[in-house]
Enzyme design. Structure first.
Site, mmCIF file in Angstrom:
data_model
loop_
_atom_site.group_PDB
_atom_site.id
_atom_site.type_symbol
_atom_site.label_atom_id
_atom_site.label_comp_id
_atom_site.label_asym_id
_atom_site.label_seq_id
_atom_site.Cartn_x
_atom_site.Cartn_y
_atom_site.Cartn_z
ATOM 1 N N GLY A 109 50.119 57.055 -25.308
ATOM 2 C CA GLY A 109 50.575 58.446 -25.449
ATOM 3 C C GLY A 109 51.974 58.636 -26.004
ATOM 4 N N ARG A 152 38.009 57.993 -30.284
ATOM 5 C CA ARG A 152 36.615 58.364 -30.545
ATOM 6 C C ARG A 152 36.506 59.204 -31.805
ATOM 7 N NH1 ARG A 152 33.360 57.399 -26.393
ATOM 8 N NH2 ARG A 152 34.410 56.887 -24.444
ATOM 9 N N LEU A 204 34.947 62.355 -33.699
ATOM 10 C CA LEU A 204 34.515 63.663 -33.221
ATOM 11 C C LEU A 204 33.186 64.038 -33.884
ATOM 12 C CD1 LEU A 204 37.812 65.763 -33.228
ATOM 13 C CD2 LEU A 204 37.015 64.059 -31.589
ATOM 14 N N ASN A 262 45.152 64.040 -37.043
ATOM 15 C CA ASN A 262 45.225 62.700 -36.434
ATOM 16 C C ASN A 262 46.371 61.935 -37.082
ATOM 17 O OD1 ASN A 262 44.320 60.365 -34.932
ATOM 18 N ND2 ASN A 262 43.443 59.579 -36.834
ATOM 19 N N HIS A 319 47.531 57.924 -38.121
ATOM 20 C CA HIS A 319 46.978 56.586 -38.310
ATOM 21 C C HIS A 319 48.087 55.656 -38.822
ATOM 22 C CE1 HIS A 319 43.933 53.566 -39.035
ATOM 23 N NE2 HIS A 319 44.535 53.316 -40.191
HETATM 24 C C1 GRF Z 1 49.220 54.853 -32.868
HETATM 25 O O1 GRF Z 1 49.572 53.698 -33.597
HETATM 26 C C2 GRF Z 1 48.376 55.777 -33.704
HETATM 27 O O2 GRF Z 1 48.727 55.773 -35.053
HETATM 28 C C3 GRF Z 1 46.996 55.222 -33.533
HETATM 29 O O3 GRF Z 1 46.942 54.805 -32.190
HETATM 30 C C4 GRF Z 1 48.261 54.522 -31.726
HETATM 31 C C5 GRF Z 1 48.490 55.399 -30.539
HETATM 32 O O4 GRF Z 1 49.734 55.167 -29.923
HETATM 33 N N1 GRF Z 1 45.988 56.202 -33.885
HETATM 34 P P1 GRF Z 1 50.258 56.160 -28.808
HETATM 35 O O5 GRF Z 1 49.146 56.269 -27.759
HETATM 36 O O6 GRF Z 1 50.533 57.481 -29.458
HETATM 37 O O7 GRF Z 1 51.489 55.510 -28.261
#
Ligand code: GRF
Length: 193
Positions: free
Chosen positions: A11, A90, A92, A106, A108
């Site tokens: 998080g 997940r 959606l 999102n 990434h």
């Molecule tokens: C991040 O690297 C994000 O880009 C990917 O999952 C990770 C989540 O990290 N989708 P966090 O839970 O926000 O610390």
């Protein structure tokens, strides 16, 4: 703008958004709820510590359709207008996406369309790219495939490990996510960023 954040784990991106809203860096906004599909997600305590309501919606015993419908209902109950996926693990369903058209985003940890899916930082190192980074994008039904909102670049060093590279990308993720939410909350939500 009422924001809902979906997490499955640590998080840290959720925390970046919540703290930016609290600091007034994302004006006229409120994080209405943090929803996790994992009861033990470390991010849940971090949200509660910041006074944000949390809801757990486990997949266990539910079909994908039922699970998504319940999350949509929790978001709608709180009049959420922007849904941020932050380490939510997940895909959606179409019904979920259609409930919030152009309002689900999102983050990434790569420069999409390179290295979608799991272990993006490891994929980047193995391929030997000299720059990578992170991407904030709109969410559609396909994995890491929606319209790109913004990206931040990170240089790869010869001595990088997955851990060191991931840490530098994560710093940029936090900046990128706050920036993207800001653009979407201060302009009208549109794919024409
Ligand atoms: C991040 O690297 C994000 O880009 C990917 O999952 C990770 C989540 O990290 N989708 P966090 O839970 O926000 O610390």
């Amino acid at each position: 703008m009422r924001i809902g954040i979906l997490i499955s784990g640590r998080g840290s991106n959720m925390v970046a958004i919540v703290d930016a809203v609290k600091a007034g860096e994302i004006p006229d906004s409120e994080v209405a709820v943090v929803i996790s599909d994992k009861p033990n997600a470390a991010g849940l305590a971090k949200a509660r510590d910041r006074g944000v309501e949390t809801v757990i919606v486990e997949r266990k015993g539910r079909s994908r359709h039922e699970h998504d419908a319940e999350i949509v209902s929790e978001l709608e109950k709180r009049n959420v207008e922007l849904v941020c996926l932050a380490g939510y693990m997940r895909l959606l369903s179409r019904d979920f996406i259609e409930a919030f058209p152009n309002k689900i985003i999102n983050i990434h940890p790569s420069l999409l369309p390179a290295f979608p899916g799991l272990d993006a930082q490891k994929q980047a190192l193995e391929r030997g790219v000299k720059t990578t980074g992170c991407t904030v994008h709109f969410v559609n039904e396909d994995l890491d495939a929606g319209q790109i909102i913004l990206q931040r670049v990170v240089k790869v060093s010869d001595d990088d490990t997955v851990e060191t590279l991931s840490a530098r990308i994560l710093e940029q993720e936090h900046i990128a996510y706050v920036d993207a939410v800001n653009r979407l909350t201060t302009k009208s939500l549109s794919t024409e960023i």
